[in-house]
Enzyme design. Structure first.
Site, PDB file in Angstrom:
ATOM      1  N   HIS A  72       0.844  -1.192   0.000  1.00 41.59           N
ATOM      2  CA  HIS A  72       0.000   0.000   0.000  1.00 41.59           C
ATOM      3  C   HIS A  72       0.878   1.239   0.000  1.00 41.59           C
ATOM      4  CE1 HIS A  72      -4.268  -1.407   0.965  1.00 41.59           C
ATOM      5  NE2 HIS A  72      -3.571  -2.487   0.696  1.00 41.59           N
ATOM      6  N   TYR A 201      -9.313   5.703   7.393  1.00 41.96           N
ATOM      7  CA  TYR A 201      -9.438   6.115   8.793  1.00 41.96           C
ATOM      8  C   TYR A 201     -10.460   7.248   8.827  1.00 41.96           C
ATOM      9  CZ  TYR A 201      -5.155   3.540   9.932  1.00 41.96           C
ATOM     10  OH  TYR A 201      -4.219   2.560  10.132  1.00 41.96           O
ATOM     11  N   PRO A 293      -4.344   0.470  18.684  1.00 38.97           N
ATOM     12  CA  PRO A 293      -4.075   0.022  17.316  1.00 38.97           C
ATOM     13  C   PRO A 293      -4.216   1.108  16.258  1.00 38.97           C
ATOM     14  CG  PRO A 293      -6.229  -0.727  18.040  1.00 38.97           C
ATOM     15  CD  PRO A 293      -5.586  -0.107  19.232  1.00 38.97           C
ATOM     16  N   LYS A 297       1.000   0.091  15.153  1.00 40.36           N
ATOM     17  CA  LYS A 297       2.373   0.007  15.640  1.00 40.36           C
ATOM     18  C   LYS A 297       2.660  -1.196  16.533  1.00 40.36           C
ATOM     19  CE  LYS A 297       3.826   3.537  13.528  1.00 40.36           C
ATOM     20  NZ  LYS A 297       4.130   3.133  12.168  1.00 40.36           N
ATOM     21  N   TYR A 385       3.802   6.672   9.854  1.00 37.46           N
ATOM     22  CA  TYR A 385       2.980   5.517   9.504  1.00 37.46           C
ATOM     23  C   TYR A 385       3.807   4.421   8.841  1.00 37.46           C
ATOM     24  CZ  TYR A 385      -1.325   3.064   8.233  1.00 37.46           C
ATOM     25  OH  TYR A 385      -2.337   2.141   8.133  1.00 37.46           O
TER      26      TYR A 385
END
Length: 394
Positions: A72, A201, A293, A297, A385
């Site tokens: 991704h 998100y 979550p 990580k 990220y």
């Protein structure tokens, strides 16, 4: 029995450390209280940082990941009915993440260890750690009704938050830091195609949403719910209805529903202990730290710990660098705290905190406006990220 490094816990961190050490010619044994089938039944996250992917390649457990995992190059934020793409690869200098389930990572590492002929003892009980400070550590346990003992040079505690490793450290040695969040995540896994090719998100007045995936045909969705909710009251039909209510119409209409394969509610918290070393014992992963979550990580911070401990032990056994042992905690914790900060930031940014003041709500909105509305803010999120770089062990 004797070994150089005894690893407690056959989850992904213990297996990864064991495989890396084995490949480096460092003898190790893994102890696990559960069966292999039970370990593989645990459903966990599936976003791998670029550094974690490289470690799996170094361990030789990468072939199926590279064949079946989904690379991704971006994720998407959904805030105030705006869809905001985050170009991970562009903003982070060419890095991406890999969508590949933790269960599959564990399966691959088990297979690699079996092929290598390295030893893992499953179904052990009554595990106790001894002589952690005097240079002659050993571990006792029961297996198949027989009392056993393994002498070793070092012990890696990879047995999670509820394991015996951290509890073997005397009271007063560790400092604990904790933040408990006033909500949980209701997760549903289903054999349905993802609603979008990238993860989404979403912040919504009814609560946070994450649209995730395990493959092109398996989806994982999460809803923010009160801690008082009972998963038994959440039928599949109720879950899908609530998910669609929190998504804009254009996305809600694309959601493919189906029976759940797994459904559960997980509380959220941040937790760290310092130091992560006590004598010959080194804490790894969830034994030392927990993250919500939201920042993806958990597994990646465990892999970060493995990276540092593996390279330190290689220095000890291959170069006689005993001085490196004292560096583990500080190296690991520097990256742990950055991961904790990012997970805390993402949680604060995207969830609904019902008890917060009007001022705090305005500040939360200002944070979203800045970080999701500027190149600098998006770059900061992207760099964290995909995973911050590992420090060099020297």
């Amino acid at each position: 029995m004797k070994t150089q490094v005894l690893i407690i816990g056959a989850g992904p961190s213990g297996l990864l450390l064991g495989q890396l050490l084995h490949n480096a010619g460092i003898d190790n044994i893994i102890l696990e209280r559960q069966t292999p089938e039970y370990v593989l039944s645990r459903i966990r996250a599936g976003i791998l940082e670029s550094g974690t992917v490289e470690l799996l390649r170094e361990a030789g457990a990468h072939r199926r990941m590279e064949a079946e995992g989904l690379v991704h190059d971006g994720v998407e934020f959904l805030v105030d009915d705006r869809r905001i793409p985050l170009a991970l690869k562009t903003l982070s200098g060419g890095k991406s993440v890999m969508v590949y389930g933790q269960t599959e990572v564990t399966r691959d590492l088990m297979q690699a260890r079996s092929e290598a002929g390295a030893q893992t003892l499953y179904g052990v009980s009554d595990v106790a750690l001894h002589n952690l400070k005097d240079g002659a550590p050993y571990v006792t346990f029961t297996r198949e009704g027989e009392a056993c003992r393994i002498e070793c040079d070092y012990i890696a505690g990879c047995d999670g938050f509820h394991g015996v490793s951290r509890k073997a450290i005397p009271a007063g040695v560790l400092r604990e830091y904790e933040c408990v969040y006033p909500f949980g995540w209701l997760g549903l896994l289903a054999d349905t195609p993802p609603v979008h090719h990238e993860l989404i998100y979403a912040h919504h007045e009814r609560g946070f949403v994450l649209c995730s995936q395990r493959s092109l045909t398996r989806s994982r969705y999460y809803l923010q719910v009160p801690l008082t909710d009972n998963v038994q009251t959440w039928t599949d039909e109720r879950f899908w209805e609530e998910l669609k209510r929190r998504l804009p119409q254009e996305l809600a209409g694309k959601v493919v529903t189906g029976p759940s394969l797994e459904k559960s509610i997980a509380p959220l918290r941040s937790y760290v202990v310092e130091p992560m070393q006590y004598g010959s014992l080194f804490l790894v992963g969830d034994a030392a730290h927990i993250v919500p979550p939201t920042g993806a990580k958990g597994l990646n911070l465990a892999a970060s710990d493995v990276n540092y401990l593996y390279r330190i032990l290689c220095g000890v056994y291959h170069q006689g660098r005993q001085d490196l042992l004292s560096l583990y905690s500080q190296l690991a914790l520097r990256r742990v705290w950055k991961g904790e900060r990012f997970s805390w930031f993402m949680t604060r940014l995207l969830h609904d905190f019902q008890e917060q003041s009007a001022f705090d709500r305005r500040m939360q909105q200002a944070e979203r406006d800045y970080f999701l509305g500027s190149q600098a803010g998006l770059t900061t999120i992207a760099e964290n990220y995909v995973g911050l770089p590992f420090e060099t062990v020297r």
